[in-house]
Design a protein around this motif. Structure first.
Motif, PDB file in Angstrom:
ATOM      1  N   GLU A 285       3.271   2.335   2.952  1.00 35.56           N
ATOM      2  CA  GLU A 285       3.487   1.185   3.830  1.00 35.56           C
ATOM      3  C   GLU A 285       4.970   0.808   3.895  1.00 35.56           C
ATOM      4  O   GLU A 285       5.728   0.990   2.939  1.00 35.56           O
ATOM      5  CB  GLU A 285       2.677  -0.007   3.309  1.00 35.56           C
ATOM      6  CG  GLU A 285       2.641  -1.199   4.252  1.00 35.56           C
ATOM      7  CD  GLU A 285       1.705  -2.310   3.772  1.00 35.56           C
ATOM      8  OE1 GLU A 285       1.286  -3.129   4.597  1.00 35.56           O
ATOM      9  OE2 GLU A 285       1.414  -2.351   2.559  1.00 35.56           O
ATOM     10  N   PHE A 286       5.388   0.261   5.027  1.00 37.88           N
ATOM     11  CA  PHE A 286       6.741  -0.261   5.227  1.00 37.88           C
ATOM     12  C   PHE A 286       6.632  -1.781   5.188  1.00 37.88           C
ATOM     13  O   PHE A 286       6.092  -2.391   6.108  1.00 37.88           O
ATOM     14  CB  PHE A 286       7.296   0.205   6.580  1.00 37.88           C
ATOM     15  CG  PHE A 286       8.788  -0.019   6.757  1.00 37.88           C
ATOM     16  CD1 PHE A 286       9.355  -1.262   6.576  1.00 37.88           C
ATOM     17  CD2 PHE A 286       9.610   1.031   7.119  1.00 37.88           C
ATOM     18  CE1 PHE A 286      10.719  -1.469   6.752  1.00 37.88           C
ATOM     19  CE2 PHE A 286      10.980   0.839   7.294  1.00 37.88           C
ATOM     20  CZ  PHE A 286      11.535  -0.415   7.107  1.00 37.88           C
ATOM     21  N   VAL A 287       7.146  -2.374   4.122  1.00 36.48           N
ATOM     22  CA  VAL A 287       7.075  -3.830   3.946  1.00 36.48           C
ATOM     23  C   VAL A 287       8.481  -4.410   3.953  1.00 36.48           C
ATOM     24  O   VAL A 287       9.387  -3.878   3.304  1.00 36.48           O
ATOM     25  CB  VAL A 287       6.343  -4.198   2.639  1.00 36.48           C
ATOM     26  CG1 VAL A 287       6.576  -5.664   2.268  1.00 36.48           C
ATOM     27  CG2 VAL A 287       4.853  -3.936   2.793  1.00 36.48           C
TER      28      VAL A 287
ATOM     29  N   ALA B 219      12.810   3.040  11.055  1.00 34.80           N
ATOM     30  CA  ALA B 219      11.362   2.872  11.154  1.00 34.80           C
ATOM     31  C   ALA B 219      10.679   4.193  11.500  1.00 34.80           C
ATOM     32  O   ALA B 219       9.646   4.545  10.917  1.00 34.80           O
ATOM     33  CB  ALA B 219      11.034   1.804  12.200  1.00 34.80           C
TER      34      ALA B 219
ATOM     35  N   THR C  15       6.432   4.986   0.707  1.00 31.58           N
ATOM     36  CA  THR C  15       6.383   3.538   0.536  1.00 31.58           C
ATOM     37  C   THR C  15       7.802   2.972   0.577  1.00 31.58           C
ATOM     38  O   THR C  15       8.684   3.454  -0.133  1.00 31.58           O
ATOM     39  CB  THR C  15       5.729   3.177  -0.812  1.00 31.58           C
ATOM     40  OG1 THR C  15       4.473   3.851  -0.913  1.00 31.58           O
ATOM     41  CG2 THR C  15       5.530   1.676  -0.942  1.00 31.58           C
TER      42      THR C  15
ATOM     43  N   GLU D 275       0.820  -1.206   0.000  1.00 36.36           N
ATOM     44  CA  GLU D 275       0.000   0.000   0.000  1.00 36.36           C
ATOM     45  C   GLU D 275       0.858   1.262   0.000  1.00 36.36           C
ATOM     46  O   GLU D 275       2.017   1.250   0.410  1.00 36.36           O
ATOM     47  CB  GLU D 275      -0.922  -0.008   1.228  1.00 36.36           C
ATOM     48  CG  GLU D 275      -1.913  -1.166   1.230  1.00 36.36           C
ATOM     49  CD  GLU D 275      -2.710  -1.232   2.525  1.00 36.36           C
ATOM     50  OE1 GLU D 275      -2.500  -0.349   3.389  1.00 36.36           O
ATOM     51  OE2 GLU D 275      -3.533  -2.167   2.666  1.00 36.36           O
TER      52      GLU D 275
ATOM     53  N   GLN E  62      10.731   6.534   8.451  1.00 32.88           N
ATOM     54  CA  GLN E  62       9.765   6.153   7.431  1.00 32.88           C
ATOM     55  C   GLN E  62       8.358   6.580   7.822  1.00 32.88           C
ATOM     56  O   GLN E  62       7.578   7.034   6.982  1.00 32.88           O
ATOM     57  CB  GLN E  62       9.821   4.635   7.196  1.00 32.88           C
ATOM     58  CG  GLN E  62       9.079   4.169   5.947  1.00 32.88           C
ATOM     59  CD  GLN E  62       7.600   3.933   6.188  1.00 32.88           C
ATOM     60  OE1 GLN E  62       7.176   3.734   7.329  1.00 32.88           O
ATOM     61  NE2 GLN E  62       6.815   3.934   5.118  1.00 32.88           N
ATOM     62  N   ARG E  63       8.036   6.457   9.114  1.00 31.72           N
ATOM     63  CA  ARG E  63       6.707   6.870   9.576  1.00 31.72           C
ATOM     64  C   ARG E  63       6.516   8.380   9.374  1.00 31.72           C
ATOM     65  O   ARG E  63       5.435   8.829   8.988  1.00 31.72           O
ATOM     66  CB  ARG E  63       6.520   6.531  11.058  1.00 31.72           C
ATOM     67  CG  ARG E  63       6.719   5.072  11.439  1.00 31.72           C
ATOM     68  CD  ARG E  63       5.676   4.129  10.851  1.00 31.72           C
ATOM     69  NE  ARG E  63       5.796   2.794  11.429  1.00 31.72           N
ATOM     70  CZ  ARG E  63       6.588   1.825  10.972  1.00 31.72           C
ATOM     71  NH1 ARG E  63       7.370   2.051   9.916  1.00 31.72           N
ATOM     72  NH2 ARG E  63       6.603   0.639  11.552  1.00 31.72           N
TER      73      ARG E  63
ATOM     74  N   GLY F 280       8.616  -3.847  10.163  1.00 33.42           N
ATOM     75  CA  GLY F 280       7.641  -3.823   9.081  1.00 33.42           C
ATOM     76  C   GLY F 280       6.199  -3.651   9.527  1.00 33.42           C
ATOM     77  O   GLY F 280       5.785  -4.172  10.558  1.00 33.42           O
ATOM     78  N   ASP F 281       5.420  -2.892   8.723  1.00 29.05           N
ATOM     79  CA  ASP F 281       3.961  -2.908   8.882  1.00 29.05           C
ATOM     80  C   ASP F 281       3.439  -4.290   8.519  1.00 29.05           C
ATOM     81  O   ASP F 281       2.570  -4.846   9.189  1.00 29.05           O
ATOM     82  CB  ASP F 281       3.306  -1.860   7.976  1.00 29.05           C
ATOM     83  CG  ASP F 281       3.705  -0.443   8.339  1.00 29.05           C
ATOM     84  OD1 ASP F 281       3.829  -0.160   9.544  1.00 29.05           O
ATOM     85  OD2 ASP F 281       3.902   0.370   7.419  1.00 29.05           O
ATOM     86  N   ARG F 282       3.989  -4.825   7.424  1.00 29.50           N
ATOM     87  CA  ARG F 282       3.729  -6.212   7.038  1.00 29.50           C
ATOM     88  C   ARG F 282       5.041  -6.842   6.582  1.00 29.50           C
ATOM     89  O   ARG F 282       5.976  -6.140   6.169  1.00 29.50           O
ATOM     90  CB  ARG F 282       2.683  -6.297   5.928  1.00 29.50           C
ATOM     91  CG  ARG F 282       1.266  -6.006   6.395  1.00 29.50           C
ATOM     92  CD  ARG F 282       0.238  -6.364   5.345  1.00 29.50           C
ATOM     93  NE  ARG F 282       0.315  -5.481   4.179  1.00 29.50           N
ATOM     94  CZ  ARG F 282      -0.362  -5.691   3.041  1.00 29.50           C
ATOM     95  NH1 ARG F 282      -1.130  -6.762   2.906  1.00 29.50           N
ATOM     96  NH2 ARG F 282      -0.258  -4.833   2.043  1.00 29.50           N
TER      97      ARG F 282
ATOM     98  N   THR G 156       0.937  -9.239   8.826  1.00 33.02           N
ATOM     99  CA  THR G 156       1.515  -8.415   9.883  1.00 33.02           C
ATOM    100  C   THR G 156       2.447  -9.291  10.723  1.00 33.02           C
ATOM    101  O   THR G 156       2.303 -10.514  10.758  1.00 33.02           O
ATOM    102  CB  THR G 156       0.426  -7.836  10.791  1.00 33.02           C
ATOM    103  OG1 THR G 156      -0.242  -8.908  11.476  1.00 33.02           O
ATOM    104  CG2 THR G 156      -0.586  -7.028   9.988  1.00 33.02           C
TER     105      THR G 156
END
Length: 366
Positions: free
Chosen positions: A32-34, A179, A188, A29, A182-183, A203-205, A219
């Motif tokens: 998002e942090f993946v 982290a 992305t 998304e 990134q927030r 990670g968010d996910r 998650t």
């Protein structure tokens, strides 16, 4: 910022050989942090390089912001990449290193300075802009490399094991900084690591890969609590989940010389799957420990002998084996200073009904 989609994306290095990345499906998304995680050879770095345009896409698509990236050169993808090797110019200052990609784009000096100051403020580098890289610590150099990516204001950040060259303490603090950064920026981000602790804390996910195939995308909490298969169960968690292939008995399963009673809900799942044997997963913290002398003889516990005790202050880990099988290890997490010693005979009882069941043939969750 943009959504990133892997749509059946594949990479094959040699015709007829096993794909390095095999029909990868991911929808990341916007903002998002993946994290892509997996053992060596799982395809995580190849997938990132496909997204960056450094590897060809042999099948399927990769889309950034809805645009198909097949055939699009890396320079035209509006991405910024951070590698484990900082690759800083030793003869340039921190500010000059961060400004360099903007200079190459022809951005005027005043705008470059504004963007560099803003990025330095985010990364805590304001006091170091006039220093050369040799005067910085490893963590500070990595932040400079990230600053160089930030000033470009890309749609997507790509990070390929950026903390691998740092010592353990620096990695913990730097991953927290990444982290948090990134927030704040809301860009992305796709981050590759082999370290499952990094994956779970950042990670968010998390997308867990093995042999080029996606095992689970979820998650961190869902990966831990509801692993899709035995590989995910064994990979996520430190120490790893205890996994036992056991025959099904009347009230549960037989483990060693004991019968381990299982809740009715778990017995029902085993029955519905038609299994005579099951792969049972119990995390180290899901055991309670009693002494063999206090066992009531009911057979509801698992008898084991302690081999090693790791005292970690607030916690302790007991590494043991089943009383009747030295080849069957068991790991137990207890409170610190539990009193257990090497050679002790103990009885283990599951403390949770949320145990994990897998098909012993396919490894899939039951």
């Amino acid at each position: 910022m943009a959504e990133v989609v892997f749509d059946q994306a594949s990479r094959v290095y040699t015709a007829g050989a096993k794909p390095a990345v095999n029909r990868l499906d991911l929808e990341i998304e916007d903002g998002e942090f993946v994290v892509l995680v997996g053992p060596s050879g799982s395809g995580k770095s190849t997938a990132l390089r496909m997204l960056a345009g450094l590897e060809e896409i042999d099948g399927g698509q990769i889309r950034i912001g809805g645009k198909n990236m097949v055939g699009v050169p890396s320079r035209d993808r509006d991405i910024a990449m951070v590698f484990q090797n900082y690759a800083l110019y030793p003869n340039k200052t921190v500010g000059e290193n961060m400004a360099f990609p903007l200079k190459m784009r022809g951005v005027d000096k005043e705008e470059r300075a504004t963007k560099v100051r803003a990025a330095a403020d985010v990364l805590g580098l304001t006091d170091y802009l006039d220093r050369k890289p040799r005067a910085l610590s490893g963590g500070q150099r990595q932040r400079v490399a990230m600053g160089r990516a930030i000033v470009r204001e890309p749609q997507v950040f790509l990070m390929d094991e950026p903390l691998s060259n740092l010592d353990a303490k620096m990695r913990v603090s730097t991953r927290t900084e990444i982290a948090a950064m990134q927030r704040r920026l809301g860009v992305t981000t796709v981050y590759v690591t082999h370290d499952q602790v990094e994956a779970m804390t950042m990670g968010d996910r998390v997308a867990l890969l093995k042999d080029g195939q996606l095992q689970q995308f979820a998650t961190p909490a869902d990966l831990y609590d509801k692993p899709a298969n035995a590989f995910v169960a064994g990979f996520i968690g430190s120490p790893a989940m205890n996994l036992f292939t056991l025959p099904v008995s009347g009230e549960g399963v037989t483990i060693g010389s004991s019968e381990l009673a299982l809740p009715r809900s778990l017995r029902s799942r085993i029955s519905s799957a038609g299994l005579s044997r099951v792969l049972l997963g119990i995390r180290p913290e899901q055991w309670s420990v009693g002494s063999s002398s206090s066992a009531d003889g009911s057979g509801s516990g698992v008898k084991a002998q302690v081999d090693v005790v790791e005292e970690l202050g607030s916690d302790a880990y007991l590494y043991a084996h089943l009383d009747d099988s030295e080849a069957t290890p068991v790991v137990v997490r207890t409170s610190g200073r539990s009193g257990s010693r090497r050679g002790d005979h103990i009885v283990l009882t599951p403390t949770s009904e949320e145990l994990h069941l897998f098909d012993p043939e396919s490894g899939e969750r039951v």
